[in-house]
Motif scaffolding. Structure first.
Motif, PDB file in Angstrom:
ATOM      1  N   CYS A   1     -31.916 -19.254  -6.820  1.00  0.00           N
ATOM      2  CA  CYS A   1     -31.804 -20.269  -7.870  1.00  0.00           C
ATOM      3  C   CYS A   1     -30.668 -21.204  -7.487  1.00  0.00           C
ATOM      4  CB  CYS A   1     -31.543 -19.618  -9.220  1.00  0.00           C
ATOM      5  SG  CYS A   1     -31.106 -20.817 -10.499  1.00  0.00           S
TER       6      CYS A   1
ATOM      7  N   GLU B   1     -29.397 -23.721  -9.310  1.00  0.00           N
ATOM      8  CA  GLU B   1     -28.589 -24.237 -10.426  1.00  0.00           C
ATOM      9  C   GLU B   1     -27.668 -23.142 -10.941  1.00  0.00           C
ATOM     10  OE1 GLU B   1     -28.311 -27.066 -12.365  1.00  0.00           O
ATOM     11  OE2 GLU B   1     -29.579 -28.231 -11.017  1.00  0.00           O
ATOM     12  N   PHE B   2     -26.419 -23.468 -11.172  1.00  0.00           N
ATOM     13  CA  PHE B   2     -25.492 -22.453 -11.689  1.00  0.00           C
ATOM     14  C   PHE B   2     -25.845 -22.193 -13.149  1.00  0.00           C
ATOM     15  CE2 PHE B   2     -21.714 -20.456  -9.839  1.00  0.00           C
ATOM     16  CZ  PHE B   2     -21.551 -19.490 -10.819  1.00  0.00           C
ATOM     17  N   CYS B   3     -26.699 -21.205 -13.386  1.00  0.00           N
ATOM     18  CA  CYS B   3     -27.338 -21.045 -14.694  1.00  0.00           C
ATOM     19  C   CYS B   3     -26.724 -19.951 -15.549  1.00  0.00           C
ATOM     20  CB  CYS B   3     -28.818 -20.761 -14.496  1.00  0.00           C
ATOM     21  SG  CYS B   3     -29.114 -19.331 -13.449  1.00  0.00           S
TER      22      CYS B   3
HETATM   23 CU1  CUA Z   1     -31.077 -19.609 -12.466  1.00  0.00          CU
HETATM   24 CU2  CUA Z   1     -29.065 -19.953 -11.252  1.00  0.00          CU
END
Ligand code: CUA
Ligand code: K7E
Length: 694
Positions: free
Chosen positions: A651, A653-655
């Motif tokens: 992933c 994006e730093f989610c």
């Molecule tokens: Cu989903 Cu980082």
């Protein structure tokens, strides 16, 4: 409501200013300085100003453009990103960049053109004649309108380098369509939309060899080259262009230039400036003169006036030819049907801008210190009276200059583009003078006691301004508060970052149209070269916060590949492997993809989140794949895995706190034991595939 918003904003500034001024007074009158706490908050402000060497003007300008953290700008600017091929979204007055929208150029953060199928398809629509076009030179954005006012639904932008245009949906600020416009090699004029977004207009920049696809030497320029004015029909549901209902009008091989839509009194008409009516084609090493010299001989070029309403009716009656998939009206027919007229415009004209009343059309002259202001009513009279001073080599009637000009104003060196306020003022950019000049239009629209057709004031900008924009400036009701100067040069205004300098946006306070204009802030733009922008009231935009669960963002409808959590699955059919995957904080399911070398993978990823900003990215090592999957979105990929290996995906994006753990593996087993790695010398021990693949 907006007015009162502005009043509150302005009076808040006034109160702050008053505080500042009083603070200064106290500080100046007190030899011990203002730091003893007696001035309270204003003493602190004075300390900051002293420490940073700020003048009272600096502080006022800071307040004029300041938007407190967490607050929204009252306006949003939709700006061309120039050669980046993208569109910038910028808050006004803070000038904070909110977004760079991928349009003609792949944009990896948004996963635009890096494997995601619908974005790849959009970009592919813009390719022509077998060439992958991965850049564009975006010049002129146009926001959709209803009743002549921006309505915040869609935005359009054209590609100067190629005859292309794109449509952006302002619900999700994503590109939904690129159209390679037929019969047009390069583009410039417009974009503009008609007052109810019936059409978006795009015209050619340089004429192309006709018929399209043929070869001609430029020695036969007048004979064989042609421009076009294209009226692209907008589907009222989707905002996309419907090519089959669009039409083109053939134009002479002049360089058609800036264009604008008629409105109110001039609704149903469009206006396109031009240069090089000399039809010069260069040849400076072939005994001729350079294009520049050849194109600057005539004292007048031609503003083209097009009756698009009548053209639309002509097309509806079945009168148009078909040329490469679009209705096409040739010059002879356009003249016979009264669709096309020429109007002389002085000395290397640029800009063609219709005022908010629709009555006045303002044209600048790059080599003429005047703006020339035409009166639409006089144009109509001249047409009705056949008040022509002749016709051009293509038989197009030329209206008599003197009978259609309402006034000329000497504004300074190098006038280009004009914007307007609601008080009957025009604001014209002066490229050579590096200035903005404010002038008045005709007395029927001037709401002050200034003389009609007169210069009001001039303000210096830094440097070499191209376009400029006022808030809501292309509508029937512009606002009178902000103007942004889009300067080509910045020279010494920023810390040196090498010989390619930042380009410089400067915010000017218009003081309600009552002046004096005041330069408030500088904003360097990290990508160039922005040409035109439009500024819309922020509350007209209705950007969505999330996609509905399982949305295909290409169509805003439910995706057939959407799944809910728990419905993840893998299906293998021979060498075709189809995977329905979910993404949620902080894992992909499945997180291992087992493939054999040579398999074709169809991968559908649903972001099953419905939380604002819970976007997950998807990138696979060594595969040039990057997706941005917003909450509710379904992204689709299809590719053949021709290399064996164990490839990490993650992933992007730093989610979440465990975002770094949001990863997995695409395992591609080799078909032969020596297939992995860069040499055949190190055979890899492989577990037979059958033991892995269920
Ligand atoms: Cu989903 Cu980082
Ligand atoms: Cu003047 Cu392409 Cu609008 Cu640039 S054009 S400045």
């Amino acid at each position: 409501m907006l007015k009162s918003h502005r009043v509150v904003f302005v009076s808040a500034i006034a109160v702050l200013l008053l505080g500042l001024v009083l603070g200064f007074g106290a500080a100046c009158g007190d030899d011990d300085g203002g730091t003893d706490g007696g001035g309270g908050g204003s003493g602190d402000l004075q300390d900051i100003a002293d420490e940073r060497g700020l003048t009272p003007d600096d502080m006022r300008h800071a307040l004029q453009s300041f938007v407190p953290p967490g607050s929204y700008d009252p306006y949003v600017m939709i700006a061309s990103g120039g050669h980046s091929g993208q569109v910038l979204v910028i808050g006004v007055p803070s000038m904070r960049i909110l977004k760079v929208i991928g349009v003609f150029t792949p944009e990896p953060w948004q996963g635009y053109g890096y494997g995601d199928l619908y974005t790849e398809e959009i970009l592919a629509e813009g390719n022509r004649e077998g060439t992958d076009l991965s850049w564009a030179d975006t010049h002129h954005p146009a926001i959709s309108e209803t009743g002549g006012d921006y309505d915040g639904r869609w935005a359009y932008i054209q590609d100067r380098a190629n005859g292309r245009m794109a449509m952006i949906d302002l619900r999700d600020f994503e590109t939904k369509q690129i159209v390679a416009v037929p019969n047009m090699q390069t583009s410039h004029g417009g974009m503009f939309v008609t007052p109810d977004s019936e059409y978006v207009h795009i015209s050619s920049k340089f004429p192309m060899a006709f018929p399209p696809g043929s070869y001609s030497d430029v020695a036969d320029y007048q004979e064989n080259f042609r421009g076009v004015s294209s009226w692209m029909k907008i589907d009222q549901e989707t905002g996309q262009v419907d090519l089959a209902s669009s039409f083109q009008i053939e134009l002479p091989p002049y360089s058609q230039d800036l264009a604008d839509s008629g409105k109110l009194v001039s609704a149903g008409w469009g206006f396109i400036g031009s240069f090089n009516t000399e039809m010069a084609s260069g040849g400076n090493m072939e005994g001729g003169e350079s294009l520049e010299a050849g194109a600057s001989q005539n004292n007048f070029d031609f503003l083209h006036a097009i009756n698009w309403k009548a053209a639309e009716e002509f097309v509806a009656s079945g009168g148009a030819e078909q040329l490469n998939g679009i209705n096409f009206i040739d010059i002879e027919t356009a003249v016979a049907e009264g669709l096309l007229y020429l109007i002389p415009e002085p000395k290397s004209p640029h800009g063609a801008d219709v005022d908010p009343s629709g009555r006045y059309i303002v044209v600048g002259g790059k080599l003429d210190p005047h703006v020339t202001i035409y009166d639409f009513n006089l144009i109509q009279e001249a047409i009705a009276n056949e008040d022509f001073e002749g016709e051009d080599p293509f038989g197009i009637p030329i209206l008599s200059f003197d009978s259609v000009v309402a006034g000329q104003v000497e504004v300074g060196a190098g006038p280009l583009h004009t914007q307007f306020d609601s008080q009957g003022h025009g604001y014209v950019s002066l490229f050579l003078a590096s200035a903005v000049a404010k002038f008045t239009l005709g007395e029927d629209v001037v709401k002050t006691d200034e003389e009609p057709f007169s210069l009001v004031e001039t303000i210096q900008v830094h440097y070499n301004i191209g376009h400029l924009v006022t808030a809501e400036g292309d509508t029937v009701s512009p606002d009178d508060n902000y103007l942004v100067a889009l300067n080509k040069w910045s020279i010494d205004r920023y810390a040196p970052v090498g010989p390619l300098h930042p380009q410089n946006f400067q915010l000017i306070d218009l003081k309600g149209g009552n002046g004096p204009m005041e330069l408030v802030s500088d904003t360097p733009i990290g990508i160039g070269e922005p040409h035109y922008v439009q500024i819309i009231k922020a509350d007209k935009l209705h950007g969505i916060e999330l996609y509905e669960p399982g949305t295909d963002p290409g169509t805003f409808t439910a995706s057939e590949f959407a799944i809910a959590a728990g419905e993840e699955r893998v299906e293998r059919d021979g060498s075709n492997v189809e995977v329905w995957m979910t993404a949620t904080r902080s894992h992909f399911t499945p997180d291992i993809l087992r493939l054999r070398q040579g398999d074709t993978l169809k991968l559908h990823i649903t972001n099953v989140e419905q939380t604002r900003d819970a976007t997950h990215g998807f990138g696979i090592a060594d595969h040039n794949i990057s997706a941005s999957i917003e909450p509710g979105e379904v992204a689709n990929f299809e590719f053949t895995v021709d290399r064996a290996g164990a490839f990490n995906f993650y992933c992007t994006e730093f989610c979440s706190a465990l975002h770094l753990e949001m990863a997995g593996w695409m395992l591609v087993e080799p078909t032969s034991v020596t297939a992995v790695g860069d040499t055949a010398a190190a055979p890899v021990a492989v577990v037979p595939a059958e033991e892995h693949l269920h």
